[in-house]
Each structure stands twice: as structure tokens, then as C-alpha cells.
Design a protein around this motif. Structure first.
Motif, PDB file in Angstrom:
ATOM      1  N   GLY A   1      -4.520   0.439  -5.585  1.00 35.04           N
ATOM      2  CA  GLY A   1      -5.646  -0.449  -5.832  1.00 35.04           C
ATOM      3  C   GLY A   1      -6.861  -0.140  -4.974  1.00 35.04           C
ATOM      4  N   ARG A   2      -7.901  -0.931  -5.190  1.00 36.25           N
ATOM      5  CA  ARG A   2      -9.174  -0.774  -4.488  1.00 36.25           C
ATOM      6  C   ARG A   2      -8.986  -0.901  -2.978  1.00 36.25           C
ATOM      7  NH1 ARG A   2     -14.140  -1.355  -6.542  1.00 36.25           N
ATOM      8  NH2 ARG A   2     -13.233  -2.235  -8.455  1.00 36.25           N
ATOM      9  N   ILE A   3      -9.703  -0.076  -2.206  1.00 31.34           N
ATOM     10  CA  ILE A   3      -9.642  -0.109  -0.752  1.00 31.34           C
ATOM     11  C   ILE A   3     -10.408  -1.319  -0.226  1.00 31.34           C
ATOM     12  CG2 ILE A   3     -10.119   1.163   1.370  1.00 31.34           C
ATOM     13  CD1 ILE A   3      -8.069   2.527  -0.373  1.00 31.34           C
ATOM     14  N   ARG A   4      -9.737  -2.137   0.605  1.00 25.62           N
ATOM     15  CA  ARG A   4     -10.389  -3.305   1.195  1.00 25.62           C
ATOM     16  C   ARG A   4     -11.284  -2.884   2.350  1.00 25.62           C
ATOM     17  NH1 ARG A   4      -4.789  -5.237   0.836  1.00 25.62           N
ATOM     18  NH2 ARG A   4      -4.578  -4.593   3.025  1.00 25.62           N
ATOM     19  N   ARG A   5     -12.450  -3.502   2.461  1.00 24.76           N
ATOM     20  CA  ARG A   5     -13.384  -3.163   3.545  1.00 24.76           C
ATOM     21  C   ARG A   5     -12.870  -3.623   4.900  1.00 24.76           C
ATOM     22  NH1 ARG A   5     -19.523  -4.378   1.248  1.00 24.76           N
ATOM     23  NH2 ARG A   5     -19.480  -2.844  -0.449  1.00 24.76           N
ATOM     24  N   LEU A   6     -12.144  -4.737   4.928  1.00 24.70           N
ATOM     25  CA  LEU A   6     -11.723  -5.330   6.195  1.00 24.70           C
ATOM     26  C   LEU A   6     -10.869  -4.362   7.006  1.00 24.70           C
ATOM     27  CD1 LEU A   6     -11.597  -7.819   8.045  1.00 24.70           C
ATOM     28  CD2 LEU A   6      -9.554  -8.544   6.763  1.00 24.70           C
ATOM     29  N   ASP A   7      -9.859  -3.749   6.383  1.00 25.99           N
ATOM     30  CA  ASP A   7      -8.961  -2.859   7.116  1.00 25.99           C
ATOM     31  C   ASP A   7      -8.885  -1.466   6.507  1.00 25.99           C
ATOM     32  OD1 ASP A   7      -7.636  -3.457   4.792  1.00 25.99           O
ATOM     33  OD2 ASP A   7      -5.838  -4.262   5.755  1.00 25.99           O
ATOM     34  N   ASP A   8      -9.738  -1.169   5.530  1.00 25.83           N
ATOM     35  CA  ASP A   8      -9.772   0.138   4.883  1.00 25.83           C
ATOM     36  C   ASP A   8      -8.401   0.518   4.325  1.00 25.83           C
ATOM     37  OD1 ASP A   8     -11.228   2.229   3.937  1.00 25.83           O
ATOM     38  OD2 ASP A   8     -11.172   3.416   5.765  1.00 25.83           O
ATOM     39  N   THR A   9      -7.704  -0.470   3.749  1.00 28.15           N
ATOM     40  CA  THR A   9      -6.382  -0.265   3.165  1.00 28.15           C
ATOM     41  C   THR A   9      -6.380  -0.823   1.756  1.00 28.15           C
ATOM     42  OG1 THR A   9      -5.277  -0.411   5.313  1.00 28.15           O
ATOM     43  CG2 THR A   9      -3.921  -0.828   3.371  1.00 28.15           C
ATOM     44  N   GLY A  10      -5.749  -0.113   0.849  1.00 29.42           N
ATOM     45  CA  GLY A  10      -5.657  -0.575  -0.524  1.00 29.42           C
ATOM     46  C   GLY A  10      -4.335  -1.252  -0.799  1.00 29.42           C
ATOM     47  N   LEU A  11      -4.270  -2.014  -1.882  1.00 31.44           N
ATOM     48  CA  LEU A  11      -3.023  -2.650  -2.294  1.00 31.44           C
ATOM     49  C   LEU A  11      -2.174  -1.648  -3.061  1.00 31.44           C
ATOM     50  CD1 LEU A  11      -1.198  -5.141  -2.648  1.00 31.44           C
ATOM     51  CD2 LEU A  11      -2.470  -5.636  -4.771  1.00 31.44           C
TER      52      LEU A  11
ATOM     53  N   ASN B   1      -6.317   7.697  11.014  1.00 34.94           N
ATOM     54  CA  ASN B   1      -7.761   7.705  10.795  1.00 34.94           C
ATOM     55  C   ASN B   1      -8.075   7.509   9.311  1.00 34.94           C
ATOM     56  OD1 ASN B   1     -10.502   8.397  10.475  1.00 34.94           O
ATOM     57  ND2 ASN B   1     -10.431   9.806  12.213  1.00 34.94           N
ATOM     58  N   ARG B   2      -8.675   6.375   8.965  1.00 36.39           N
ATOM     59  CA  ARG B   2      -8.940   6.065   7.558  1.00 36.39           C
ATOM     60  C   ARG B   2     -10.101   6.875   7.008  1.00 36.39           C
ATOM     61  NH1 ARG B   2      -5.606   1.524   6.915  1.00 36.39           N
ATOM     62  NH2 ARG B   2      -4.210   1.678   8.707  1.00 36.39           N
ATOM     63  N   ASP B   3     -10.845   7.552   7.865  1.00 36.56           N
ATOM     64  CA  ASP B   3     -11.874   8.466   7.364  1.00 36.56           C
ATOM     65  C   ASP B   3     -11.255   9.767   6.861  1.00 36.56           C
ATOM     66  OD1 ASP B   3     -13.951   6.724   7.972  1.00 36.56           O
ATOM     67  OD2 ASP B   3     -14.180   7.525  10.006  1.00 36.56           O
ATOM     68  N   ARG B   4     -10.005  10.017   7.256  1.00 45.29           N
ATOM     69  CA  ARG B   4      -9.324  11.243   6.863  1.00 45.29           C
ATOM     70  C   ARG B   4      -8.157  11.012   5.916  1.00 45.29           C
ATOM     71  NH1 ARG B   4      -8.738  14.839  12.416  1.00 45.29           N
ATOM     72  NH2 ARG B   4     -10.971  14.904  12.952  1.00 45.29           N
ATOM     73  N   ALA B   5      -7.751   9.777   5.706  1.00 43.84           N
ATOM     74  CA  ALA B   5      -6.564   9.485   4.895  1.00 43.84           C
ATOM     75  C   ALA B   5      -6.799   8.260   4.038  1.00 43.84           C
ATOM     76  CB  ALA B   5      -5.347   9.265   5.788  1.00 43.84           C
ATOM     77  N   GLY B   6      -6.129   8.231   2.901  1.00 44.95           N
ATOM     78  CA  GLY B   6      -6.057   7.030   2.097  1.00 44.95           C
ATOM     79  C   GLY B   6      -4.764   6.296   2.407  1.00 44.95           C
ATOM     80  N   VAL B   7      -4.836   4.965   2.560  1.00 42.82           N
ATOM     81  CA  VAL B   7      -3.666   4.161   2.906  1.00 42.82           C
ATOM     82  C   VAL B   7      -3.563   2.995   1.931  1.00 42.82           C
ATOM     83  CG1 VAL B   7      -2.541   2.775   4.696  1.00 42.82           C
ATOM     84  CG2 VAL B   7      -3.895   4.782   5.347  1.00 42.82           C
TER      85      VAL B   7
ATOM     86  N   PRO C   1      13.623  -3.066   4.584  1.00 32.55           N
ATOM     87  CA  PRO C   1      14.037  -4.426   4.958  1.00 32.55           C
ATOM     88  C   PRO C   1      13.126  -5.499   4.362  1.00 32.55           C
ATOM     89  CG  PRO C   1      13.981  -2.973   6.885  1.00 32.55           C
ATOM     90  CD  PRO C   1      13.305  -2.242   5.763  1.00 32.55           C
ATOM     91  N   ALA C   2      13.676  -6.670   4.181  1.00 27.71           N
ATOM     92  CA  ALA C   2      12.877  -7.814   3.745  1.00 27.71           C
ATOM     93  C   ALA C   2      11.745  -8.053   4.735  1.00 27.71           C
ATOM     94  CB  ALA C   2      13.758  -9.048   3.637  1.00 27.71           C
ATOM     95  N   GLY C   3      10.556  -8.369   4.219  1.00 26.75           N
ATOM     96  CA  GLY C   3       9.415  -8.631   5.070  1.00 26.75           C
ATOM     97  C   GLY C   3       8.668  -7.387   5.519  1.00 26.75           C
ATOM     98  N   HIS C   4       9.129  -6.208   5.117  1.00 27.31           N
ATOM     99  CA  HIS C   4       8.428  -4.969   5.437  1.00 27.31           C
ATOM    100  C   HIS C   4       7.628  -4.509   4.223  1.00 27.31           C
ATOM    101  CE1 HIS C   4      10.825  -3.497   9.165  1.00 27.31           C
ATOM    102  NE2 HIS C   4      10.798  -4.824   9.114  1.00 27.31           N
ATOM    103  N   SER C   5       6.603  -3.724   4.480  1.00 24.88           N
ATOM    104  CA  SER C   5       5.710  -3.268   3.423  1.00 24.88           C
ATOM    105  C   SER C   5       5.960  -1.797   3.108  1.00 24.88           C
ATOM    106  CB  SER C   5       4.251  -3.460   3.866  1.00 24.88           C
ATOM    107  OG  SER C   5       3.364  -2.870   2.930  1.00 24.88           O
ATOM    108  N   LEU C   6       6.110  -1.481   1.843  1.00 26.75           N
ATOM    109  CA  LEU C   6       6.160  -0.091   1.397  1.00 26.75           C
ATOM    110  C   LEU C   6       4.736   0.443   1.450  1.00 26.75           C
ATOM    111  CD1 LEU C   6       8.220   1.966   0.204  1.00 26.75           C
ATOM    112  CD2 LEU C   6       7.399   1.265  -2.050  1.00 26.75           C
ATOM    113  N   THR C   7       4.534   1.516   2.219  1.00 27.44           N
ATOM    114  CA  THR C   7       3.176   1.972   2.508  1.00 27.44           C
ATOM    115  C   THR C   7       3.027   3.457   2.215  1.00 27.44           C
ATOM    116  OG1 THR C   7       2.932   0.284   4.221  1.00 27.44           O
ATOM    117  CG2 THR C   7       1.418   2.153   4.314  1.00 27.44           C
ATOM    118  N   LEU C   8       1.964   3.798   1.513  1.00 26.94           N
ATOM    119  CA  LEU C   8       1.666   5.168   1.138  1.00 26.94           C
ATOM    120  C   LEU C   8       0.456   5.672   1.927  1.00 26.94           C
ATOM    121  CD1 LEU C   8       2.065   7.591  -0.939  1.00 26.94           C
ATOM    122  CD2 LEU C   8       0.313   6.424  -2.318  1.00 26.94           C
ATOM    123  N   VAL C   9       0.582   6.855   2.502  1.00 27.11           N
ATOM    124  CA  VAL C   9      -0.532   7.530   3.159  1.00 27.11           C
ATOM    125  C   VAL C   9      -0.733   8.882   2.476  1.00 27.11           C
ATOM    126  CG1 VAL C   9      -1.416   8.523   5.308  1.00 27.11           C
ATOM    127  CG2 VAL C   9      -0.075   6.399   5.375  1.00 27.11           C
TER     128      VAL C   9
END
Length: 546
Positions: A367-377, A425-431, A507-515
Motif C-alpha cells: 500500500g501507499r507509504i505513510r508520511r509519518l513513518d515512511d512505511t506502507g501497509l 534507511n527509508r531513503d534507500r529501502a521500501g518498507v 507470533p501473535a501480535g507481531h507484524s509481517l514486514t517486507l523490506v
């Protein structure tokens, strides 16, 4: 002239392996081709499942005629008269026939004739390294000939096994010599082309280690040296692919199926040399008695303790496999689910086949990158109308880690390699990070990433990392993989990237995260300096969840 027989082999694959070989070499007879002596053998507890241990001969160090060259080998067997099943053990890349002394002794105590040999071009064996090519296949058959003629081996009960290079030679040999009735392949390959060029990305560190070992401990000759030079320079690619195809068991799958050897494949999730994805299609199409085992670790790590003579799951499976298919002992292994997997953070599981192990995938849209933390859904349907631009030649803290070390340590500690995600570094990676589920998510299989790209050069590379992110920013690596492209023009393109197969419980409560970034020291990257790559809407990640 043959090189002097070494007394101290060096393992580039495992410091643990080098330790046991040092001790074994010191105990070896001073002269080759020594007279056989009879001696009782003490067999580890794991080796007593087939019955009472038997007395064995001492090791005999011999020279075996290969296909036009002499090969160094050692032999150990049961002491009593009679005919016995035999196991041939080709040594690993960079090692010699002393590699398997501890396990050869244990197998002889179980009632097997065991012949370990050093393939051509390595240490004191003559010739040039053939890299599991046609000459190595002829040599293996010659070793079988010699074994039948000079030992108490039963010609109808011949097996072959090995680690890494020895594993590949053993499986390939079963396509060319129907006398091989059972194979155990530990940390081997089925598709050498995929190992070299998987997803159009060259593996830098693993190829470098192989080249160093060949130049230091072997006689690579102009063929292998030329191929390694071409690989490093990214030239003559079609020639290398053809050369690697000749050395791939997948090329000869029909012949293996026709000969019907019983095949056990044991590999690690994090194998830096031979990533496990290549095994899946081969295993599915194999029509012989078969078993696939996957465990945490890196190349030759899961079986390393067994080389030391310690009890070990991989070697226990080898005992049971050969007892079942060569010695005629019902070990029950044929009645167990044929796919056995040890997840990174869960107990061992059994499945009837790969399809049962790996369920249908759940799609996570980027999803779209959020400005607050430069992370997408990460989740929901693939979203449109957004973009993320990455510099094409800048690394980040997201990494697959050094070859052998990262996944090797994780296998012993049970702790996955970890980074602190805010430091990426979010200037070098998409998260992109998913919502935190209330129940554990069982990832089983091969996650697949689809990226829509714009502004690409004709050649380029991206690297994707899938993490388990806790509430404190700690991200544990689940799996990763690179992908590249080559074309005649830049512009828009789609990339489909298969991450390395895995089994992991989020685990429950953890986020699956792509970089996603563009550089990893494990791989040769093809990005132009000062260029950029833009990821756009329509991208998604498919994750197989149980």
C-alpha cells in the motif's frame, strides 16, 4: 605426478568438520594401502537401531583406478566373512576421503562395506576437477567396479551418499549407473543453473568460496577456471548455463526415475550455495521411493555434528534409509510422511507431499507509504496510485548476512538474524508492515513477491527481505531472495521474485514486514551507479499460510 597424500584436510564449509578431520588424519596409518587388521568398533547409540554392532576391519587406505586417473580412497568393512551392502562416499568440495572416517566406521559397524574416495582433481587424486561432470560419473562407476571386485560388497545392494559435492555426484551417478540402488543427498543440488543464476542474480560470496577452495586445495584446470572467470565477469553466460546443465540431476530426472533408486534429500532452509527452492519441482517429479527433509541452517551445517561422529538427525535418517533400502531391515521410514520439515521456531512436522506442506497463499497488497513513518501497509488488495523510489546502488541494514555464518549460527542458537527496523534507511529501502494478527500465522512454503517497476535501466537488481517485527522494532529475518532483470531497454517492467522456501511461525501480535532494497553483499548486483528504481501500485506479496 600425484601430490603427496595429505594428513590434515581443511574444511572451507565448516570449522567443525575441520576439527574432526584433523583428529582422524592424525590416527591414519603412515603408509597408504596398509594391510587390513581386524578390530572391534564402538558404534554410537543412534547406530544400534538395526541390531547389535559388528566387529569391523581397520581402515585400509588404497588407490582406486578411475577413468584414466588414480583416485585416493579408504575402505572399512565388517570383519566376518560374507556379502554385505556397500556405501560409496565421494568427499565434499575442498575435502578428501578422510572426511567421513567417523561415519564410515559407524556404518561398517552396522554391517556395510564403506568406500570413501577423493574425486578427481582434489588433494592426492589425479586429474583436473570435473565439477560433477561426465568424468566424475565415469569415476564413480569405476569405484563401484573396484568395490565389487575387491571387497565383500553385494553387487545388488550398492548405495551412494555424500555432503555437498559428494551429494551431487551421488545423485547424478544414480542416473548413469543403475547399480546404485539408494542415495542420500545431504546439502546437495538438483539444478546447478539455479544455484548460479537463480532469478537472474549471480551469487557472489558462495561462488567466491568455491573458487578459493579449488585454487587452494585442488587442480581446477582451464575448464573450471575459465567458467569461474566468466561467471565473475558476467560473460559467456549461455556457455556456463549449458555447462551447469550437464552437471544438474534435474537434467537426468527421467533416467533417475527409470533406474528407480531410493532417494533421500536432506537440505537446510538457509543453504547459501544451493537454495532449497530448486528441490521442490525435482522432488515432486521424482517417481522413486523418496523422502525430503528440510531443517534450519546453512550449507552442510545440519549434518556437521554427524561428521564429528556425534549423534545427528540427518545421519540417523541416513542409517534408517540405507537399512530400509539396502540392508532389508524394516525401519518404518517408508510408512512415515515423506516430507519432513523442521520449522525455524516449531517442532518437526510431517506431510505426504510438498503440496500438503505448502497451502494456498494469502495475498498481501503493498500500500501507499505513510508520511509519518515512511512505511506502507502490507495487506488487503493491491493498491494503486502510489510509488516509492529507491536509489539503485545503495545498501541498507537489511541483509542476508555472510554466507554460511548467519544461517549457520542461527541453526545452533535457534535465534534468527535480527535488525532494528527503525535503523533501515527509508531513503534507500521500501518498507511495508502488516497489521498485527491476534493469532500466530504459520508460514509454510515459498513466499512470492510481484513488483511493478518504473524508471528502470536495462539491467538491474532488487533484494527482498521478509521479517517478523515485534512491538519494539526488532525484526527477525524469515527469508529473503534477490531478483534481477536484463533487457534491451529500460522503462516499466514487472518482476516476480520467489523468496527462499521457509517454515516459520509468526507470533501473535507481531507484524509481517517486507523490506525491498537494491544491494546485498551476498550477490552480484547489476544496478547502474547513481540510478534509481521506482516501485508502484499493483505490487503484492503472496504468503503461503496454514
Amino acid at each position: 605426478m600425484a601430490k603427496p597424500r595429505p594428513t590434515l584436510p581443511i574444511s572451507l564449509l565448516s570449522i567443525m568438520t575441520a576439527t574432526v578431520l584433523t583428529g582422524a588424519a592424525g590416527a591414519a596409518p603412515a603408509a597408504a594401502d596398509s594391510v587390513t587388521a581386524r578390530a572391534a568398533v564402538t558404534v554410537p547409540a543412534a547406530a544400534r537401531t538395526a541390531g547389535t554392532p559388528v566387529a569391523t576391519t581397520a581402515f585400509r587406505f588404497v588407490t582406486v583406478p578411475g577413468a584414466g586417473v588414480n583416485l585416493k580412497a579408504n575402505v572399512i568393512a565388517p570383519a566376518a566373512a560374507g556379502r554385505y551392502p556397500a556405501i560409496i562416499l565421494p568427499s565434499s568440495w575442498g575435502l578428501n576421503d578422510l572426511e567421513y572416517l567417523a561415519q564410515a566406521k559407524a556404518l561398517a559397524g552396522r554391517g556395510y562395506v564403506v568406500v570413501s574416495y577423493t574425486p578427481r582433481g582434489w588433494w592426492s587424486s589425479e586429474g583436473e576437477i570435473d565439477t560433477a561432470g561426465p568424468l566424475d560419473m565415469s569415476d564413480l562407476s569405476k569405484v563401484i567396479d573396484w568395490t565389487i571386485a575387491n571387497t565383500a560388497a553385494d553387487p545388488a545392494r550398492i548405495g551412494a551418499a555424500g555432503i555437498s559435492y559428494g551429494a551431487g555426484i551421488s545423485l547424478l551417478g544414480s542416473a548413469f549407473d543403475p547399480r546404485i540402488r539408494a542415495v542420500v543427498m545431504m546439502s546437495g543440488w538438483t539444478d546447478l543453473v539455479y544455484s548460479l543464476y537463480g532469478d537472474l542474480t549471480r551469487h557472489r560470496q558462495s561462488a567466491g568460496l568455491l573458487e578459493f577452495a579449488a585454487g587452494t586445495l585442488g587442480n581446477p584446470g582451464p575448464d573450471l577456471t575459465g567458467k569461474l572467470d566468466d561467471f565473475a565477469a558476467d560473460r559467456n553466460v549461455e556457455e556456463i548455463i549449458a555447462w551447469a546443465g550437464v552437471r544438474s540431476p534435474a537434467t537426468y530426472l527421467d533416467a533417475i526415475n527409470a533406474n528407480r533408486p531410493a532417494v533421500l534429500i536432506a537440505n537446510a532452509w538457509g543453504d547459501s550455495f544451493f537454495p532449497p527452492n530448486q528441490l521442490v519441482d525435482f522432488y515432486d517429479r521424482l517417481r522413486t521411493p523418496k523422502r525430503l527433509e528440510l531443517r534450519p541452517g546453512d550449507h552442510a551445517i545440519a549434518e556437521a555434528a554427524g561428521v564429528l561422529g556425534l549423534e545427528n538427525e540427518v545421519w540417523t535418517s541416513l542409517y534408517r534409509w540405507f537399512d530400509q533400502h539396502l540392508a532389508g531391515i524394516d525401519t518404518g521410514i517408508g510408512r512415515e510422511p515423506s516430507v519432513q520439515v523442521k520449522p525455524h521456531n516449531a517442532a518437526t512436522e510431517g506431510y505426504r507431499d510438498w503440496a500438503e506442506f505448502s497451502p494456498a497463499a494469502r495475498r498481501y497488497g503493498l500500500g501507499r507509504i505513510r508520511r509519518l513513518d515512511d512505511t506502507g501497509l502490507l495487506g488487503g488488495a493491491p493498491a494503486a496510485g502510489w510509488s516509492k523510489t529507491l536509489p539503485a546502488d545503495r545498501d541498507t541494514r537489511a541483509t542476508g548476512g555472510p554466507v554460511l555464518i548467519t544461517n549457520g549460527i542461527a541453526a545452533f542458537t535457534g535465534e534468527r538474524p535480527k535488525i532494528w527496523l527503525p535503523a533501515v534507511n527509508r531513503d534507500r529501502a521500501g518498507v511495508w508492515a502488516s497489521e498485527r494478527p491476534s493469532t500466530a500465522q504459520r508460514i509454510r512454503g515459498i513466499p512470492k513477491l510481484h513488483l511493478e517497476l518504473t524508471g528502470t535501466a536495462p539491467r538491474g537488481t532488487v533484494v527482498a527481505y521478509l521479517y517478523d517485527l515485534d512491538r519494539f522494532g526488532n525484526a527477525r529475518l524469515i527469508t529473503h531472495a534477490p531478483a534481477g532483470w536484463q533487457g534491451t531497454a529500460g522503462g516499466d517492467r514487472s518482476i516476480d521474485l520467489a523468496l527462499s522456501a521457509t517454515a516459520y511461525d509468526l507470533p501473535a501480535g507481531h507484524s509481517l514486514t517486507l523490506v525491498v532494497d537494491t544491494v546485498d553483499p551476498l550477490y552480484h548486483e547489476e544496478n547502474a551507479p547513481d540510478g534509481s528504481i521506482t516501485i508502484t501500485g499493483g505490487s503484492y506479496l503472496d504468503v503461503p499460510l496454514r
